[in-house]
Design a protein around this motif. Structure first.
Motif, PDB file in Angstrom:
ATOM      1  N   HIS A  53       0.829  -1.234  -0.114  1.00  0.00           N
ATOM      2  CA  HIS A  53       0.135   0.085   0.036  1.00  0.00           C
ATOM      3  C   HIS A  53       0.877   1.368  -0.013  1.00  0.00           C
ATOM      4  O   HIS A  53       0.486   2.170   0.615  1.00  0.00           O
ATOM      5  N   ALA A  54       2.111   1.286  -0.876  1.00  0.00           N
ATOM      6  CA  ALA A  54       2.818   2.256  -0.916  1.00  0.00           C
ATOM      7  C   ALA A  54       3.373   3.011   0.387  1.00  0.00           C
ATOM      8  O   ALA A  54       3.562   4.200   0.425  1.00  0.00           O
ATOM      9  N   LEU A  55       3.597   1.941   1.493  1.00  0.00           N
ATOM     10  CA  LEU A  55       4.126   2.721   2.800  1.00  0.00           C
ATOM     11  C   LEU A  55       5.337   2.084   2.967  1.00  0.00           C
ATOM     12  O   LEU A  55       5.773   1.913   4.237  1.00  0.00           O
ATOM     13  N   GLY A  56       5.968   1.248   2.005  1.00  0.00           N
ATOM     14  CA  GLY A  56       7.366   0.725   2.369  1.00  0.00           C
ATOM     15  C   GLY A  56       8.476   1.764   2.825  1.00  0.00           C
ATOM     16  O   GLY A  56       9.277   1.561   3.548  1.00  0.00           O
ATOM     17  N   GLU A  57       8.383   2.923   1.983  1.00  0.00           N
ATOM     18  CA  GLU A  57       9.349   3.991   2.040  1.00  0.00           C
ATOM     19  C   GLU A  57       9.376   4.626   3.596  1.00  0.00           C
ATOM     20  O   GLU A  57      10.266   4.672   4.065  1.00  0.00           O
ATOM     21  N   PRO A  58       7.960   5.009   4.125  1.00  0.00           N
ATOM     22  CA  PRO A  58       8.044   5.488   5.300  1.00  0.00           C
ATOM     23  C   PRO A  58       8.555   4.528   6.382  1.00  0.00           C
ATOM     24  O   PRO A  58       9.208   4.830   7.377  1.00  0.00           O
ATOM     25  N   THR A  59       8.320   3.245   6.131  1.00  0.00           N
ATOM     26  CA  THR A  59       8.749   2.293   7.266  1.00  0.00           C
ATOM     27  C   THR A  59      10.098   1.912   7.072  1.00  0.00           C
ATOM     28  O   THR A  59      10.949   1.941   8.079  1.00  0.00           O
ATOM     29  N   VAL A  60      10.946   1.987   5.925  1.00  0.00           N
ATOM     30  CA  VAL A  60      12.077   2.016   5.727  1.00  0.00           C
ATOM     31  C   VAL A  60      12.929   3.264   6.497  1.00  0.00           C
ATOM     32  O   VAL A  60      13.676   3.250   7.129  1.00  0.00           O
ATOM     33  N   MET A  61      12.217   4.297   6.115  1.00  0.00           N
ATOM     34  CA  MET A  61      12.944   5.763   6.723  1.00  0.00           C
ATOM     35  C   MET A  61      12.930   5.431   8.169  1.00  0.00           C
ATOM     36  O   MET A  61      13.843   5.884   8.953  1.00  0.00           O
ATOM     37  N   ALA A  62      11.834   4.923   9.003  1.00  0.00           N
ATOM     38  CA  ALA A  62      11.735   4.860  10.336  1.00  0.00           C
ATOM     39  C   ALA A  62      12.678   3.562  10.910  1.00  0.00           C
ATOM     40  O   ALA A  62      13.395   3.801  11.934  1.00  0.00           O
ATOM     41  N   PHE A  63      12.546   2.459  10.119  1.00  0.00           N
ATOM     42  CA  PHE A  63      13.302   1.056  10.810  1.00  0.00           C
ATOM     43  C   PHE A  63      14.567   0.910  10.258  1.00  0.00           C
ATOM     44  O   PHE A  63      15.225   0.004  10.821  1.00  0.00           O
TER      45      PHE A  63
END
Length: 302
Positions: free
Chosen positions: A148-158
């Motif tokens: 759901h196009a939320l991979g980038e924010p997840t990578v930025m955080a974790f």
């Protein structure tokens, strides 16, 4: 040897610098501030690598279960999809690595002062639980983030903020504002690794109904984001560059120029390659991230 090679492909060895970079930055910053401790640093490195391996194995297992991977895919060979690894073996490896990750994470409590009411331990345990949850939520659960196009924010955080900030805390038992800036910088580079992966797989993902950011916005915006992310990563630690200029002279520009040359060269390859030819770009992006990390650590130590 063939079996070992299959499992090395499954853990995605070339992308592991993504997890190590954040910890190395935290170590360099701790040394810069005179608070470096070896044992906590090593524990953080092992934890970060194991956590990424769990995420990679979970991604392969749950993509197979969801049917979004197919034989002969453009990207690196997927052992479960191709029949090289049974789903049961992959699940066992995933769970076993998760247990090892949790044990290493819990061992960091032995090198951190628990604080009043075990406040510090509870904070680290909560962070560890979140890391475990998001390692699976990336590709599993009722709302897989990468679908759901939320991979980038997840990578930025974790792969950016969390490893730098919390590794620094485990090493020094303090927080530092530069850890936040460095975490954002490293996060942008981690996002670029994911962008290359999704850029390469955009046709397969679209066909499988996997709505990555590249599927949603297209390849041209993704390529521009890749270029911009690399420049933002370089500019965020600007305070450090200014300080180095006044304390060390022009020499610090050498690694910056080298990084820029590699970044533009890799971006050029990204925009002029198709299909399997994009696989080396993934490794080159992880390499750029690691080189930037090492250069930044050297500057902190100097």
């Amino acid at each position: 040897m063939k079996k070992i090679k299959i499992w090395i492909e499954a853990i995605r060895l070339r992308t592991l610098p993504v997890s190590v970079s954040g910890v190395l930055i935290a170590m360099g910053l701790a040394k810069f501030n005179g608070q470096f401790r070896l044992l906590p640093s090593l524990l953080c490195v092992v934890f970060a690598v194991l956590a990424q391996i769990v995420s990679n194995l979970a991604n392969e297992y749950f993509d197979f279960k969801a049917g979004t991977d197919k034989k002969g895919r453009v990207g690196p060979r997927r052992g479960v999809t191709e029949g090289d690894i049974t789903p049961r073996a992959m699940c066992r490896a995933m769970v076993g690595t998760l247990v090892a990750t949790c044990l290493v994470g819990l061992s960091t409590l032995a090198v951190v002062d628990p604080g009043d009411g075990y406040r510090n331990w509870l904070m680290l345990i909560a962070a560890g639980i979140l890391i475990a949850i998001f390692a699976f939520a990336y590709s599993a659960g009722p709302y897989p983030l990468s679908y759901h196009a939320l991979g980038e924010p997840t990578v930025m955080a974790f792969y950016g903020l969390v490893p730098v900030i919390f590794s620094y805390y485990v090493i020094t038992e303090t927080f530092h504002p530069f850890a936040v800036m460095a975490g954002i910088a490293i996060g942008f580079m981690g996002v670029n690794v994911l962008l290359v992966n999704n850029y390469r797989d955009v046709d397969d993902d679209r066909e499988a109904g996997k709505r990555t950011s590249v599927v949603v916005f297209g390849r041209k915006p993704a390529a521009f984001a890749y270029l911009l992310n690399g420049l933002l990563a370089l500019s965020i630690p600007g305070v450090l560059w200014v300080r180095l200029y006044f304390t060390s002279g022009w020499w610090f520009l050498v690694p910056i120029v080298l990084y820029l040359a590699l970044h533009f060269a890799t971006w050029h390859r990204l925009t002029h390659a198709e299909g399997p030819a994009l696989n080396p770009v993934l490794g080159a992006t992880a390499r750029n991230m690691l080189l930037f990390t090492i250069a930044l650590c050297v500057m902190l130590l100097m």
